[in-house]
Design a protein around this motif. Structure first.
Motif, PDB file in Angstrom:
ATOM      1  N   ARG A  69     -11.392  14.446  -1.132  1.00  0.00           N
ATOM      2  CA  ARG A  69     -10.008  14.503  -1.616  1.00  0.00           C
ATOM      3  C   ARG A  69      -9.093  13.487  -0.928  1.00  0.00           C
ATOM      4  NH1 ARG A  69     -11.615  20.077  -2.048  1.00  0.00           N
ATOM      5  NH2 ARG A  69     -11.112  20.878  -4.119  1.00  0.00           N
ATOM      6  N   HIS A  70      -9.516  12.937   0.202  1.00  0.00           N
ATOM      7  CA  HIS A  70      -8.660  11.996   0.923  1.00  0.00           C
ATOM      8  C   HIS A  70      -9.375  10.698   1.292  1.00  0.00           C
ATOM      9  CE1 HIS A  70      -6.614  15.894   1.500  1.00  0.00           C
ATOM     10  NE2 HIS A  70      -5.567  15.136   1.228  1.00  0.00           N
ATOM     11  N   ARG A  71     -10.565  10.487   0.771  1.00  0.00           N
ATOM     12  CA  ARG A  71     -11.289   9.238   1.022  1.00  0.00           C
ATOM     13  C   ARG A  71     -11.436   8.485  -0.294  1.00  0.00           C
ATOM     14  NH1 ARG A  71     -16.139  11.091   5.142  1.00  0.00           N
ATOM     15  NH2 ARG A  71     -14.786  12.182   6.614  1.00  0.00           N
ATOM     16  N   TRP A  72     -11.581   7.201  -0.162  1.00  0.00           N
ATOM     17  CA  TRP A  72     -11.587   6.314  -1.321  1.00  0.00           C
ATOM     18  C   TRP A  72     -13.004   5.935  -1.738  1.00  0.00           C
ATOM     19  CZ3 TRP A  72      -7.186   3.935  -3.807  1.00  0.00           C
ATOM     20  CH2 TRP A  72      -5.976   4.500  -3.410  1.00  0.00           C
ATOM     21  N   ASP A  91     -19.753   4.764  -5.046  1.00  0.00           N
ATOM     22  CA  ASP A  91     -18.654   4.276  -5.873  1.00  0.00           C
ATOM     23  C   ASP A  91     -17.401   4.232  -5.027  1.00  0.00           C
ATOM     24  OD1 ASP A  91     -19.802   4.012  -8.481  1.00  0.00           O
ATOM     25  OD2 ASP A  91     -19.725   6.182  -8.718  1.00  0.00           O
ATOM     26  N   ILE A  92     -16.667   3.141  -5.116  1.00  0.00           N
ATOM     27  CA  ILE A  92     -15.353   3.084  -4.490  1.00  0.00           C
ATOM     28  C   ILE A  92     -14.376   3.611  -5.537  1.00  0.00           C
ATOM     29  CG2 ILE A  92     -13.619   1.624  -3.403  1.00  0.00           C
ATOM     30  CD1 ILE A  92     -16.367   1.965  -1.857  1.00  0.00           C
ATOM     31  N   THR A  93     -13.680   4.680  -5.180  1.00  0.00           N
ATOM     32  CA  THR A  93     -12.816   5.392  -6.122  1.00  0.00           C
ATOM     33  C   THR A  93     -11.523   5.817  -5.424  1.00  0.00           C
ATOM     34  OG1 THR A  93     -13.615   7.603  -5.542  1.00  0.00           O
ATOM     35  CG2 THR A  93     -14.871   6.408  -7.215  1.00  0.00           C
ATOM     36  N   ARG A  94     -10.574   6.185  -6.221  1.00  0.00           N
ATOM     37  CA  ARG A  94      -9.429   6.890  -5.641  1.00  0.00           C
ATOM     38  C   ARG A  94      -9.937   8.266  -5.213  1.00  0.00           C
ATOM     39  NH1 ARG A  94      -4.366   4.451  -6.747  1.00  0.00           N
ATOM     40  NH2 ARG A  94      -4.527   2.846  -8.348  1.00  0.00           N
ATOM     41  N   PRO A  95      -9.219   8.943  -4.320  1.00  0.00           N
ATOM     42  CA  PRO A  95      -9.643  10.284  -3.914  1.00  0.00           C
ATOM     43  C   PRO A  95      -9.826  11.224  -5.117  1.00  0.00           C
ATOM     44  CG  PRO A  95      -7.984   9.463  -2.411  1.00  0.00           C
ATOM     45  CD  PRO A  95      -8.057   8.479  -3.549  1.00  0.00           C
ATOM     46  N   ALA A  96     -10.787  12.121  -4.992  1.00  0.00           N
ATOM     47  CA  ALA A  96     -11.141  13.040  -6.070  1.00  0.00           C
ATOM     48  C   ALA A  96     -10.080  14.119  -6.252  1.00  0.00           C
ATOM     49  CB  ALA A  96     -12.483  13.697  -5.761  1.00  0.00           C
ATOM     50  N   VAL A  97      -9.973  14.582  -7.492  1.00  0.00           N
ATOM     51  CA  VAL A  97      -9.053  15.667  -7.846  1.00  0.00           C
ATOM     52  C   VAL A  97      -9.857  16.713  -8.604  1.00  0.00           C
ATOM     53  CG1 VAL A  97      -6.995  16.298  -9.160  1.00  0.00           C
ATOM     54  CG2 VAL A  97      -7.092  14.082  -7.983  1.00  0.00           C
ATOM     55  N   GLU A 131     -11.596  -9.365 -11.076  1.00  0.00           N
ATOM     56  CA  GLU A 131     -11.128  -9.543 -12.452  1.00  0.00           C
ATOM     57  C   GLU A 131     -10.279  -8.384 -12.952  1.00  0.00           C
ATOM     58  OE1 GLU A 131     -14.677 -10.196 -14.719  1.00  0.00           O
ATOM     59  OE2 GLU A 131     -15.150 -12.056 -13.633  1.00  0.00           O
ATOM     60  N   SER A 132     -10.364  -7.229 -12.295  1.00  0.00           N
ATOM     61  CA  SER A 132      -9.629  -6.046 -12.759  1.00  0.00           C
ATOM     62  C   SER A 132      -8.116  -6.190 -12.637  1.00  0.00           C
ATOM     63  CB  SER A 132     -10.078  -4.801 -11.988  1.00  0.00           C
ATOM     64  OG  SER A 132      -9.527  -4.804 -10.663  1.00  0.00           O
ATOM     65  N   GLY A 133      -7.668  -7.057 -11.738  1.00  0.00           N
ATOM     66  CA  GLY A 133      -6.235  -7.237 -11.544  1.00  0.00           C
ATOM     67  C   GLY A 133      -5.594  -6.174 -10.670  1.00  0.00           C
ATOM     68  N   LEU A 134      -6.399  -5.318 -10.068  1.00  0.00           N
ATOM     69  CA  LEU A 134      -5.845  -4.245  -9.239  1.00  0.00           C
ATOM     70  C   LEU A 134      -5.023  -4.800  -8.078  1.00  0.00           C
ATOM     71  CD1 LEU A 134      -5.663  -1.162  -8.794  1.00  0.00           C
ATOM     72  CD2 LEU A 134      -7.668  -1.374  -7.313  1.00  0.00           C
ATOM     73  N   ALA A 141      -3.570   0.072  -3.313  1.00  0.00           N
ATOM     74  CA  ALA A 141      -4.840   0.656  -3.762  1.00  0.00           C
ATOM     75  C   ALA A 141      -5.977  -0.348  -3.581  1.00  0.00           C
ATOM     76  CB  ALA A 141      -4.746   1.101  -5.217  1.00  0.00           C
ATOM     77  N   ALA A 142      -5.718  -1.614  -3.878  1.00  0.00           N
ATOM     78  CA  ALA A 142      -6.751  -2.647  -3.702  1.00  0.00           C
ATOM     79  C   ALA A 142      -7.159  -2.751  -2.236  1.00  0.00           C
ATOM     80  CB  ALA A 142      -6.246  -3.989  -4.225  1.00  0.00           C
ATOM     81  N   ALA A 143      -6.192  -2.701  -1.348  1.00  0.00           N
ATOM     82  CA  ALA A 143      -6.493  -2.757   0.090  1.00  0.00           C
ATOM     83  C   ALA A 143      -7.295  -1.535   0.521  1.00  0.00           C
ATOM     84  CB  ALA A 143      -5.197  -2.875   0.894  1.00  0.00           C
ATOM     85  N   GLN A 144      -6.925  -0.353   0.024  1.00  0.00           N
ATOM     86  CA  GLN A 144      -7.675   0.872   0.336  1.00  0.00           C
ATOM     87  C   GLN A 144      -9.116   0.759  -0.159  1.00  0.00           C
ATOM     88  OE1 GLN A 144      -6.967   3.438   2.128  1.00  0.00           O
ATOM     89  NE2 GLN A 144      -4.801   3.900   2.036  1.00  0.00           N
ATOM     90  N   ALA A 145      -9.290   0.213  -1.367  1.00  0.00           N
ATOM     91  CA  ALA A 145     -10.624   0.077  -1.948  1.00  0.00           C
ATOM     92  C   ALA A 145     -11.493  -0.858  -1.111  1.00  0.00           C
ATOM     93  CB  ALA A 145     -10.523  -0.432  -3.390  1.00  0.00           C
ATOM     94  N   LEU A 146     -10.951  -1.998  -0.720  1.00  0.00           N
ATOM     95  CA  LEU A 146     -11.713  -2.947   0.086  1.00  0.00           C
ATOM     96  C   LEU A 146     -12.040  -2.376   1.471  1.00  0.00           C
ATOM     97  CD1 LEU A 146      -9.904  -6.219  -0.968  1.00  0.00           C
ATOM     98  CD2 LEU A 146     -12.297  -5.619  -1.432  1.00  0.00           C
ATOM     99  N   ALA A 147     -11.082  -1.658   2.054  1.00  0.00           N
ATOM    100  CA  ALA A 147     -11.325  -1.022   3.354  1.00  0.00           C
ATOM    101  C   ALA A 147     -12.416   0.046   3.230  1.00  0.00           C
ATOM    102  CB  ALA A 147     -10.033  -0.424   3.903  1.00  0.00           C
TER     103      ALA A 147
END
Length: 167
Positions: A69-72, A91-97, A131-134, A141-147
């Motif tokens: 819920r709090h990890r990407w 998978d690199i994702t936003r935190p789960a809901v 290419e996603s443009g994020l 969010a892009a920085a969180q994903a790369l981290a």
């Protein structure tokens, strides 16, 4: 949901969203929910066999999937029908809901593969991410994903990977 096992439903629907659209939706058995990490198990939900070159996902494969819920990121242990460990797909994702019987995650295009023996650690889809443009739409969010990708790769290479998903 509080995470008490007595309250766990038998199944949830995992919903993977990408670029604002549902990429795939499939039923999974909810194994645990401790309030932070949710673990589900499901058979390969794709159509037929998908050969990535470094691994094949095919009918009969079983995925034990860990979401936070709090990890990407999400970590998916992949086993063949006979129980042989193939490896882990991350998978690199936003935190789960979790809500309304659905476990929803937004795929951010970046992925990582770690083979069962730990010898192969591959960063995947970095071109799709670019290419996603994020980075332009949502730089945070892009920085969180790369981290998150860097953190998961480091664990995969240092051998601490299994501790991440141990109960």
């Amino acid at each position: 949901m509080s995470g008490h096992s007595a309250e766990l439903p038998g199944t949830v629907r995992v919903v993977l969203v990408k670029a604002g659209r549902t990429k795939i939706r499939y039923p999974a058995r909810l194994l645990s929910d401790d309030g932070e990490r949710l673990t589900v198990r499901a058979p390969w939900a794709g159509e037929g066999t998908r050969d990535f070159g470094f691994v094949r996902f095919e009918p009969g494969d079983v995925f034990t999937e860990h979401y936070w819920r709090h990890r990407w990121y999400a970590v998916k242990e992949v086993r063949a029908a006979d129980g042989t460990l193939k490896g882990w797909y991350c998978d690199i994702t936003r935190p789960a809901v979790l809500g309304g019987g659905e476990l929803t995650v937004e795929d951010l295009d970046l992925d990582l593969w770690r083979s069962a023996d730990g010898r192969q650690v591959l960063r995947l889809d970095e071109d799709e991410f670019a290419e996603s443009g994020l980075a332009a739409r949502d730089p945070q969010a892009a920085a969180q994903a790369l981290a998150a990708l860097d953190a998961v790769e480091l664990l995969a290479r240092q051998g601490d990977f299994e501790a991440l998903i141990a109960d």
